[in-house]
Design a protein around this motif. Sequence first.
Motif, PDB file in Angstrom:
ATOM      1  N   THR A  39     -30.850  27.742  -9.035  1.00  0.00           N
ATOM      2  CA  THR A  39     -30.412  28.883  -8.170  1.00  0.00           C
ATOM      3  C   THR A  39     -30.434  28.680  -6.703  1.00  0.00           C
ATOM      4  O   THR A  39     -30.560  27.375  -6.448  1.00  0.00           O
ATOM      5  CB  THR A  39     -32.004  29.620  -8.198  1.00  0.00           C
ATOM      6  OG1 THR A  39     -32.878  28.743  -7.714  1.00  0.00           O
ATOM      7  CG2 THR A  39     -32.453  29.980  -9.731  1.00  0.00           C
ATOM      8  N   LYS A  40     -30.057  29.593  -5.945  1.00  0.00           N
ATOM      9  CA  LYS A  40     -29.448  29.339  -4.444  1.00  0.00           C
ATOM     10  C   LYS A  40     -30.706  28.861  -4.059  1.00  0.00           C
ATOM     11  O   LYS A  40     -30.689  27.985  -3.283  1.00  0.00           O
ATOM     12  CB  LYS A  40     -28.997  30.530  -4.030  1.00  0.00           C
ATOM     13  CG  LYS A  40     -28.484  30.322  -2.579  1.00  0.00           C
ATOM     14  CD  LYS A  40     -28.080  31.805  -2.111  1.00  0.00           C
ATOM     15  CE  LYS A  40     -28.306  31.723  -0.519  1.00  0.00           C
ATOM     16  NZ  LYS A  40     -29.376  32.647  -0.255  1.00  0.00           N
ATOM     17  N   LYS A 186     -31.271  39.081 -10.794  1.00  0.00           N
ATOM     18  CA  LYS A 186     -32.552  38.838 -10.198  1.00  0.00           C
ATOM     19  C   LYS A 186     -33.796  38.954 -10.930  1.00  0.00           C
ATOM     20  O   LYS A 186     -33.864  40.093 -11.397  1.00  0.00           O
ATOM     21  CB  LYS A 186     -32.530  39.467  -8.854  1.00  0.00           C
ATOM     22  CG  LYS A 186     -33.825  38.990  -8.022  1.00  0.00           C
ATOM     23  CD  LYS A 186     -33.847  39.535  -6.730  1.00  0.00           C
ATOM     24  CE  LYS A 186     -34.979  39.161  -5.643  1.00  0.00           C
ATOM     25  NZ  LYS A 186     -34.924  39.668  -4.420  1.00  0.00           N
ATOM     26  N   LEU A 205     -35.893  26.269 -11.318  1.00  0.00           N
ATOM     27  CA  LEU A 205     -35.751  27.431 -10.469  1.00  0.00           C
ATOM     28  C   LEU A 205     -36.312  27.656  -9.258  1.00  0.00           C
ATOM     29  O   LEU A 205     -36.512  28.504  -8.771  1.00  0.00           O
ATOM     30  CB  LEU A 205     -36.328  28.448 -11.646  1.00  0.00           C
ATOM     31  CG  LEU A 205     -35.660  28.516 -12.956  1.00  0.00           C
ATOM     32  CD1 LEU A 205     -36.260  29.626 -14.001  1.00  0.00           C
ATOM     33  CD2 LEU A 205     -34.196  29.014 -12.946  1.00  0.00           C
ATOM     34  N   PHE A 221     -36.196  34.945  -8.960  1.00  0.00           N
ATOM     35  CA  PHE A 221     -35.337  33.686  -9.202  1.00  0.00           C
ATOM     36  C   PHE A 221     -33.937  34.462  -9.581  1.00  0.00           C
ATOM     37  O   PHE A 221     -34.108  35.508 -10.486  1.00  0.00           O
ATOM     38  CB  PHE A 221     -35.626  32.727  -9.959  1.00  0.00           C
ATOM     39  CG  PHE A 221     -35.838  32.837 -11.499  1.00  0.00           C
ATOM     40  CD1 PHE A 221     -37.079  33.188 -12.108  1.00  0.00           C
ATOM     41  CD2 PHE A 221     -34.618  32.788 -12.290  1.00  0.00           C
ATOM     42  CE1 PHE A 221     -37.184  33.624 -13.196  1.00  0.00           C
ATOM     43  CE2 PHE A 221     -34.944  33.027 -13.800  1.00  0.00           C
ATOM     44  CZ  PHE A 221     -36.230  33.531 -14.140  1.00  0.00           C
ATOM     45  N   ARG A 222     -33.065  34.069  -9.226  1.00  0.00           N
ATOM     46  CA  ARG A 222     -31.519  34.672  -9.567  1.00  0.00           C
ATOM     47  C   ARG A 222     -30.583  33.431 -10.195  1.00  0.00           C
ATOM     48  O   ARG A 222     -30.136  32.593  -9.213  1.00  0.00           O
ATOM     49  CB  ARG A 222     -30.742  35.220  -8.648  1.00  0.00           C
ATOM     50  CG  ARG A 222     -29.528  35.953  -9.016  1.00  0.00           C
ATOM     51  CD  ARG A 222     -28.642  36.447  -7.771  1.00  0.00           C
ATOM     52  NE  ARG A 222     -29.341  37.601  -6.977  1.00  0.00           N
ATOM     53  CZ  ARG A 222     -29.159  38.790  -7.194  1.00  0.00           C
ATOM     54  NH1 ARG A 222     -28.847  39.481  -8.240  1.00  0.00           N
ATOM     55  NH2 ARG A 222     -29.794  39.639  -6.502  1.00  0.00           N
ATOM     56  N   PRO A 223     -30.638  33.117 -11.560  1.00  0.00           N
ATOM     57  CA  PRO A 223     -30.150  31.665 -11.966  1.00  0.00           C
ATOM     58  C   PRO A 223     -28.422  32.038 -11.610  1.00  0.00           C
ATOM     59  O   PRO A 223     -27.873  32.920 -11.921  1.00  0.00           O
ATOM     60  CB  PRO A 223     -30.440  31.837 -13.347  1.00  0.00           C
ATOM     61  CG  PRO A 223     -30.815  33.195 -13.836  1.00  0.00           C
ATOM     62  CD  PRO A 223     -31.600  34.056 -12.379  1.00  0.00           C
ATOM     63  N   ASP A 224     -28.031  30.910 -11.058  1.00  0.00           N
ATOM     64  CA  ASP A 224     -26.500  31.121 -11.090  1.00  0.00           C
ATOM     65  C   ASP A 224     -25.788  30.275 -11.859  1.00  0.00           C
ATOM     66  O   ASP A 224     -24.790  29.766 -11.893  1.00  0.00           O
ATOM     67  CB  ASP A 224     -26.151  30.698  -9.624  1.00  0.00           C
ATOM     68  CG  ASP A 224     -26.766  29.260  -9.172  1.00  0.00           C
ATOM     69  OD1 ASP A 224     -27.064  28.423  -9.933  1.00  0.00           O
ATOM     70  OD2 ASP A 224     -27.006  29.228  -7.899  1.00  0.00           O
TER      71      ASP A 224
END
Length: 380
Positions: A39-40, A186, A205, A221-224
Amino acid sequence: MTKQAKWANMRQLAGLLVLVAVSGLAQAEYKLNFQQPATKMAQNVYDLHVWMMYICGLIFVVVFGVMFYSVFNHRKSSGRAAATFHESTKVEILWTIVPTIILLLMAWPVTVTLLEMRDASNSDITIKVTGYQWKWSYDYLKGEGEGIKFMSVLSTPQEQIHNTAPKGEHYLLEVDNPVVVPVGKKVRVLTTASDVIHAWFVPALAIKQDAIPGFIRDAAFRPDREGTFRGQCAELCGKDHAFMPIVVEVVSQAKYTAWVAEQQKKMAALIDDPNKVWTLPELVKRGEAVYLANCVACHQVTGKGLAPVFPALDGSKIATGPKAGHLEIVTNGKPGTAMAAFGKQLSDAELAAVITYERNAWSNKAGDLVQPNEIKAARK
Ligand SMILES: [Cu+2]
């Protein structure tokens, strides 16, 4: 000990240390850094770690550089006399200001990242994570997949744990039901626990959130990228603390939608007909599965328990005595002991099945059975 013997001893010890170090290097595939971020936010944490390492490295080089230079150049044998200065205002101001600047250089980016991390607003999906001794449960509360609910239990075979089979690649980091989330969305996780404090920790994460009984904490968390990310409980929570891993699977949106449909079908199939009258073999079969998933860690496959903390069920007064007492302890637990209140975790049918199983497994021959509607009545 003579001087020579002492030297021989020291040499042996040094040789041993080198051997240990080298064998350690050869054995483990050496991983010196954090897991690859997914994630970012995890990338930010990773970058912060690198930034701190640079600062610490620089301080190390400068401080030790000055120290070794002074030790060498100002040594007594080269005829240096000790200087006798003190109370230099210039130096004092300098050694206050320089560390302050260094601390600010560290604190500023950390504060920015921490504030961003705490922001769990506007999530697409909300999942409640509950820690139990020793497993996790997941409740999809909001967003696509709402209503999905399952337990996630360690799936590493007992043989691997007891060293009778070679260990698998994801030893103690694998579960029967992973958390599945779509990439790019998200996800807010609400953590809590039903018995003691656990912590939901997934390094890739960048989430490490305590799960505390009676409290709800959150993280997001926002997994990319897609992939399987593994973690563990990070709060010492009892005997099987090392046996409650976390697996998060990040999948494409299409796959997620398919997974949600499949889960909802499974959930519908799991809802038992409340009026069904079960037979003894049916209950025992279902009960064995429930026992293996929920009770085996303490009471063991053999039903013999682990004395003195986890009592045997095989031949126990409760499992062979009156039904009501057995039902009471399984449903409400036993305060002050590790026996959890399974009434909160299991359905009526599961409780009826596992109690029936315990009354008729091993050398127990109670011969009776508990119907789900008896559990329902006892719950009131
Ligand atoms: Cu735990």
